[in-house]
Design an enzyme around this catalytic site. Structure first.
Site, short mmCIF file in Angstrom:
data_model
loop_
_atom_site.label_atom_id
_atom_site.label_comp_id
_atom_site.label_asym_id
_atom_site.label_seq_id
_atom_site.Cartn_x
_atom_site.Cartn_y
_atom_site.Cartn_z
CG ASP A 32 -1.95 0.93 1.19
OD1 ASP A 32 -3.60 -0.59 1.03
OD2 ASP A 32 -2.20 2.04 0.40
CG ASN A 36 -8.17 7.48 0.63
OD1 ASN A 36 -8.13 7.95 1.60
ND2 ASN A 36 -8.71 6.87 0.48
CG PHE A 82 -8.85 -4.66 -2.51
CD1 PHE A 82 -7.70 -5.22 -1.36
CD2 PHE A 82 -9.81 -4.12 -2.14
CE1 PHE A 82 -8.45 -6.68 -0.98
CE2 PHE A 82 -10.83 -5.33 -2.01
CZ PHE A 82 -10.09 -6.32 -1.00
CB SER A 126 -16.61 -0.47 -9.00
OG SER A 126 -17.54 0.78 -8.81
CB THR A 128 -18.83 3.08 -11.41
OG1 THR A 128 -17.93 2.34 -10.59
CG2 THR A 128 -19.55 3.75 -9.81
CE1 TYR A 151 -15.34 3.69 -8.61
CE2 TYR A 151 -13.35 4.24 -8.49
CZ TYR A 151 -14.00 3.21 -8.58
OH TYR A 151 -14.12 2.46 -7.42
CE LYS A 155 -12.31 0.33 -9.39
NZ LYS A 155 -11.20 -0.39 -9.29
CE1 TYR A 179 -13.84 -3.69 -4.60
CE2 TYR A 179 -14.66 -5.29 -4.97
CZ TYR A 179 -13.52 -4.94 -4.21
OH TYR A 179 -12.64 -5.41 -3.92
CG ASN A 201 -17.30 7.25 -0.83
OD1 ASN A 201 -15.67 6.65 -0.18
ND2 ASN A 201 -17.60 7.06 -1.63
N GLY A 299 -20.92 13.30 -12.19
CA GLY A 299 -20.07 12.13 -12.42
C GLY A 299 -21.12 11.22 -11.57
CG ASP A 300 -23.24 11.42 -7.49
OD1 ASP A 300 -23.61 12.44 -7.32
OD2 ASP A 300 -22.31 10.23 -7.56
#
Ligand code: WQD
Length: 344
Positions: A32, A36, A82, A126, A128, A151, A155, A179, A201, A299-300
């Site tokens: 890692d 974040n 991840f 995701s 998304t 984003y 993916k 996810y 988030n 973006g939502d």
């Protein structure tokens, strides 16, 4: 003992997955860059499992350093990847940061796997990737619409890179786990969601508002074409999600996968709006939330939730926690984190 490299393993989903892997008897190595996350997650994992996995602070975009790490940790049986930037809103503001980081790290993994005789990859994908689905709930066969954020596009592109690489290679086998919205925390409250800086988030922003760190929650829009006007998502307990990773890595190692590249939705199958979640938090915790409705967030997607039948059947896995239990676990984590004085 099988050995799994978990990239992003000190992060929110990563740390919960490491915990479940160790409990399931795997040896784990965490890589890692702490962009974040914090090393306090390692202490939490150690307190929960009695084991502190090997930890490498590394940027996976640095291929030379990554290869050197793989030489030092030989005998890895599988990688769970991840490590990626994952904030939808931020990706709209900084697309190149997302394309560079999320794609370079994946390509380095795929290029180095054959050189280190690593054949199995679990990819953190995701919901998304579906963009704004035309039909809900989404199944793994639902058409992939144009991503609504950079984003989401990283993916989509990442899945295509893996699919093409698997098709061209003789020995890489991979599962992409799509996810939905991971929330909550381990029952011990020793690990949880700890975004760096202001949370992107919803749920960490809610718990930080409830505990007084944030003044007010902004609800990004109530003029969507949904029953109460706010966006709908499928919120899944992070431990349920983590357990699915243990099942998936076992599926590859036991060669039970039915194709060289498989995809599974990991959700609860229930859509919940932002306002429904806010009210559920208030009702479950007894804490009144200070919030206001503001403009939509670029973006939502408007609404997305999972058809979970395929994962339930093929993986023999099903999300167990209710929304209320999950929100309570997030709130318990926030309170514990404050009482414990936090992580350095
Ligand atoms: C949820 C809803 C916001 C913050 C996440 C992950 C992403 C992927 C999919 C795994 C949206 C609203 C949010 C706030 C708000 N998961 N919101 N006020 O965008 O669905 O993406 O799940 O890969 O990685 O980030 O999650 O929690 O940001 O937003 O009103 O302060 O809450 O508009 O409708 P999102 P989120």
């Amino acid at each position: 003992m099988k050995k799994v490299l978990v990239t992003g393993g000190t992060g929110f989903i990563g740390s919960h997955t490491v915990t479940e892997l160790v409990d399931a008897g795997y040896e784990v190595v965490i890589a890692d860059n702490l962009s974040n996350s914090r090393t306090g997650a390692l202490d939490g994992i150690q307190k929960i499992t009695g084991v502190q996995p090997a930890f490498e602070k590394i940027d996976l975009c640095d291929k030379v350093a990554f290869a050197d790490m793989l030489r030092r940790h030989c005998g890895i049986d599988a990688i769970i990847h991840f490590a990626a930037h994952k904030a939808v809103g931020e990706s709209v503001r900084q697309p190149l940061k997302y394309y560079r980081n999320n794609l370079d790290s994946l390509i380095n993994i795929l290029e180095l796997m054959p050189e280190h005789a690593i054949e199995h990859l679990i990819f953190s994908s995701s919901c998304t990737v579906y963009g704004q689905p035309e039909k809900l709930p989404v199944t793994e066969q639902s058409p992939i619409q144009p991503a609504t954020s950079p984003y989401g596009n990283t993916k989509q592109v990442s899945e295509a890179i893996i699919r093409d690489t698997v098709a061209a290679s003789t020995n890489i086998q991979s599962i992409a786990l799509r996810y939905f919205n991971p929330i909550g925390a381990h029952a011990s409250a020793l690990i949880g969601e700890l975004p760096t800086g202001v949370p992107n988030n919803l749920v960490p922003f809610i718990t930080q508002t409830a505990i007084g760190i944030r003044e007010q929650l902004s609800v990004f829009g109530n003029d969507y074409n949904t029953p109460d006007g706010s966006c709908i998502r499928d919120y899944i307990h992070v431990v349920d999600l983590a357990k699915a990773h243990v099942v998936a890595v076992g599926r590859l190692l036991d060669r039970k996968n039915k194709a060289a590249f498989e995809v599974f939705n990991l959700g609860t199958g229930h859509g919940v709006s932002v306002l429904e979640l806010v009210h559920a938090f208030e009702k479950t915790t007894g804490v009144k939330l200070n919030y206001k409705i503001v403009a939509r967030r670029p973006g939502d997607t408007e609404q997305v939730w999972a058809d979970t039948a395929y994962a339930n059947k093929e993986l023999g896995w099903k999300a167990q926690s209710t929304l209320e239990e999950t929100l309570l676990s997030a709130w318990k984590w926030e309170k514990y984190y404050k009482e414990s004085g936090g992580w350095e």
